[in-house]
Scaffold this active site. Structure first.
Site, PDB file in Angstrom:
ATOM      1  N   HIS A  44       0.893  -1.285   0.020  1.00  0.00           N
ATOM      2  CA  HIS A  44      -0.114   0.020  -0.200  1.00  0.00           C
ATOM      3  C   HIS A  44       0.986   1.267  -0.086  1.00  0.00           C
ATOM      4  O   HIS A  44       0.500   2.236   0.561  1.00  0.00           O
ATOM      5  CB  HIS A  44      -1.011  -0.162   1.181  1.00  0.00           C
ATOM      6  CG  HIS A  44      -2.021  -1.022   1.226  1.00  0.00           C
ATOM      7  ND1 HIS A  44      -1.621  -2.288   1.207  1.00  0.00           N
ATOM      8  CD2 HIS A  44      -3.285  -1.011   0.611  1.00  0.00           C
ATOM      9  CE1 HIS A  44      -2.819  -3.057   1.090  1.00  0.00           C
ATOM     10  NE2 HIS A  44      -3.807  -2.213   0.740  1.00  0.00           N
ATOM     11  N   VAL A 173      -3.119  -2.311  15.613  1.00  0.00           N
ATOM     12  CA  VAL A 173      -3.825  -3.576  14.668  1.00  0.00           C
ATOM     13  C   VAL A 173      -4.300  -2.856  13.559  1.00  0.00           C
ATOM     14  O   VAL A 173      -5.085  -1.927  13.405  1.00  0.00           O
ATOM     15  CB  VAL A 173      -4.992  -4.103  15.705  1.00  0.00           C
ATOM     16  CG1 VAL A 173      -5.531  -5.098  14.660  1.00  0.00           C
ATOM     17  CG2 VAL A 173      -4.479  -4.884  16.912  1.00  0.00           C
ATOM     18  N   MET A 175      -5.918  -4.610   9.971  1.00  0.00           N
ATOM     19  CA  MET A 175      -6.412  -5.818   9.452  1.00  0.00           C
ATOM     20  C   MET A 175      -7.579  -5.625   8.477  1.00  0.00           C
ATOM     21  O   MET A 175      -8.360  -4.761   8.660  1.00  0.00           O
ATOM     22  CB  MET A 175      -6.639  -6.747  10.432  1.00  0.00           C
ATOM     23  CG  MET A 175      -7.726  -6.385  11.343  1.00  0.00           C
ATOM     24  SD  MET A 175      -8.342  -7.479  12.342  1.00  0.00           S
ATOM     25  CE  MET A 175      -9.094  -8.881  11.567  1.00  0.00           C
ATOM     26  N   TRP A 226     -17.130 -16.996   9.006  1.00  0.00           N
ATOM     27  CA  TRP A 226     -18.394 -16.497   8.775  1.00  0.00           C
ATOM     28  C   TRP A 226     -18.084 -15.025   9.558  1.00  0.00           C
ATOM     29  O   TRP A 226     -18.896 -14.185   9.414  1.00  0.00           O
ATOM     30  CB  TRP A 226     -19.466 -17.375   9.259  1.00  0.00           C
ATOM     31  CG  TRP A 226     -19.153 -18.033  10.573  1.00  0.00           C
ATOM     32  CD1 TRP A 226     -19.252 -17.496  11.583  1.00  0.00           C
ATOM     33  CD2 TRP A 226     -18.634 -19.296  10.867  1.00  0.00           C
ATOM     34  NE1 TRP A 226     -18.843 -18.455  12.804  1.00  0.00           N
ATOM     35  CE2 TRP A 226     -18.497 -19.714  12.259  1.00  0.00           C
ATOM     36  CE3 TRP A 226     -17.740 -20.258   9.763  1.00  0.00           C
ATOM     37  CZ2 TRP A 226     -17.887 -20.792  12.700  1.00  0.00           C
ATOM     38  CZ3 TRP A 226     -17.550 -21.515  10.341  1.00  0.00           C
ATOM     39  CH2 TRP A 226     -17.380 -21.638  11.601  1.00  0.00           C
ATOM     40  N   GLY A 306       1.934  -3.892  15.900  1.00  0.00           N
ATOM     41  CA  GLY A 306       2.704  -2.520  15.451  1.00  0.00           C
ATOM     42  C   GLY A 306       4.253  -2.763  15.892  1.00  0.00           C
ATOM     43  O   GLY A 306       5.065  -1.854  15.344  1.00  0.00           O
TER      44      GLY A 306
END
Length: 334
Positions: A44, A173, A175, A226, A306
């Site tokens: 990214h 975090v 994700m 799920w 991190g």
């Protein structure tokens, strides 16, 4: 090959200025791309940059636009992103959320009609560097099947939580609701590697670690099966409702690619209730306990979220940022 931090910023800035950005906006956006790469999130950062330039060329990103506040109520503001550069919009929205948290203890900015923010963790680090807990998420184009489905109907909708430490070694975090982001899958493919665990399905409907197979099917695996699917849908709905922007469903039906996204950025200032020393003590006690775990494999280490980013940042600032030569050549030619 390795590229020095300042050199990468200047190269990105050169290209963005040539595409019509102001000097200031080009520098700020270039810095965000470079910092993502500096922390080791190449998928990214440097690897994503050519695609972002193509979005500019296609008109998905308005190089002259600025986000605008369209409604507010106390610590909550709603913004129209005006299809401006996504990382600049997210940075400005988190800046405002931090400002609101100084006044109210908490600040929330919901922004619609914006673009891909690149690495969501950047805005968690931004909040934590300001001494705040940061919580933020975005929706995406439909790029993941709902649990039990085969076709793409929901997004991998990245979610971030950051907890500040006075040392600057924050707990962050970052994700996606998929086991791996598409950026990470693409990066693994570039390197000719395999994912460490199954990340999606192949053309035979079998779980696979092969990034090329997953890219071909678009069947990424929701994190927690799920559970990740359900979280994706909930995050999407909250972002769309609070921002009055598009949902993942809307983006899939109205847009030919990933733009016009909805995001939520929240900052909470714990110093309204606690001293920094108290916060540090709580965090350090937990981290010390977690890192004291018995390793599952000999020689392995237990990291807090991190920690790797911080260590990679120090290494890459000293040694230079690793870049695949073919990607750097593509960037130099833009």
């Amino acid at each position: 090959m390795r590229i020095q931090y300042d050199d990468m910023i200047q190269e990105f800035k050169r290209i963005l200025v040539s595409k019509g950005f102001s000097e200031e906006d080009a520098y700020e956006s270039a810095k965000l791309f470079t910092e993502n790469s500096l922390d080791g999130v190449y998928s990214h950062g440097v690897n994503r940059f050519p695609r972002v330039v193509s979005y500019i060329d296609k008109g998905y990103i308005d190089v002259k636009a600025k986000p605008e506040k369209v409604a507010s109520m106390g610590a909550f503001e709603r913004w129209d992103g005006k299809l401006a550069m996504g990382n600049l919009n997210a940075k400005r929205a988190m800046e405002r959320a931090v400002e609101l948290s100084k006044e109210f203890g908490i600040g929330l900015v919901a922004i619609g009609n914006t673009n891909h923010w690149m690495r969501g963790g950047a805005y968690g680090w931004q909040a934590a560097n300001a001494g705040c807990v940061g919580i933020c998420w975005t929706n995406t184009m439909p790029n993941m099947p709902a649990w039990g489905g085969k076709d793409r109907r929901i997004g991998n909708n990245p979610f971030v939580i950051a907890v500040p430490r006075s040392s600057g070694q924050h707990l962050v975090v970052d994700m996606a609701m998929a086991q791996f982001s598409y950026g990470k899958i693409e990066e693994t493919k570039f390197k000719g590697g395999q994912l460490p665990v199954a990340g999606g399905y192949d053309r035979n409907g079998e779980l696979t670690t092969d990034p090329e197979e997953i890219e071909a099917t678009w069947r990424v695996l929701p994190v927690g099966f799920w559970k990740g699917s359900g979280m994706s849908i909930a995050l999407d709905l909250v972002a769309a409702i609070l921002s009055a922007g598009m949902s993942t469903t809307d983006i899939g039906k109205k847009c030919e690619d990933e733009y016009g996204l909805s995001q939520v950025l929240i900052a909470i200032d714990p110093r309204h209730f606690n001293t920094e020393e108290f916060t540090d003590e709580v965090i350090n006690r937990v981290i010390e306990d977690v890192k004291g775990s018995i390793p599952a494999a000999e020689g392995s280490s237990i990291r807090y979220p991190g920690e790797r980013d911080y260590q990679t940042r120090l290494e890459n600032m000293k040694e230079g940022i690793p870049v695949l030569p073919e990607i750097w050549e593509t960037i130099k030619s833009l």
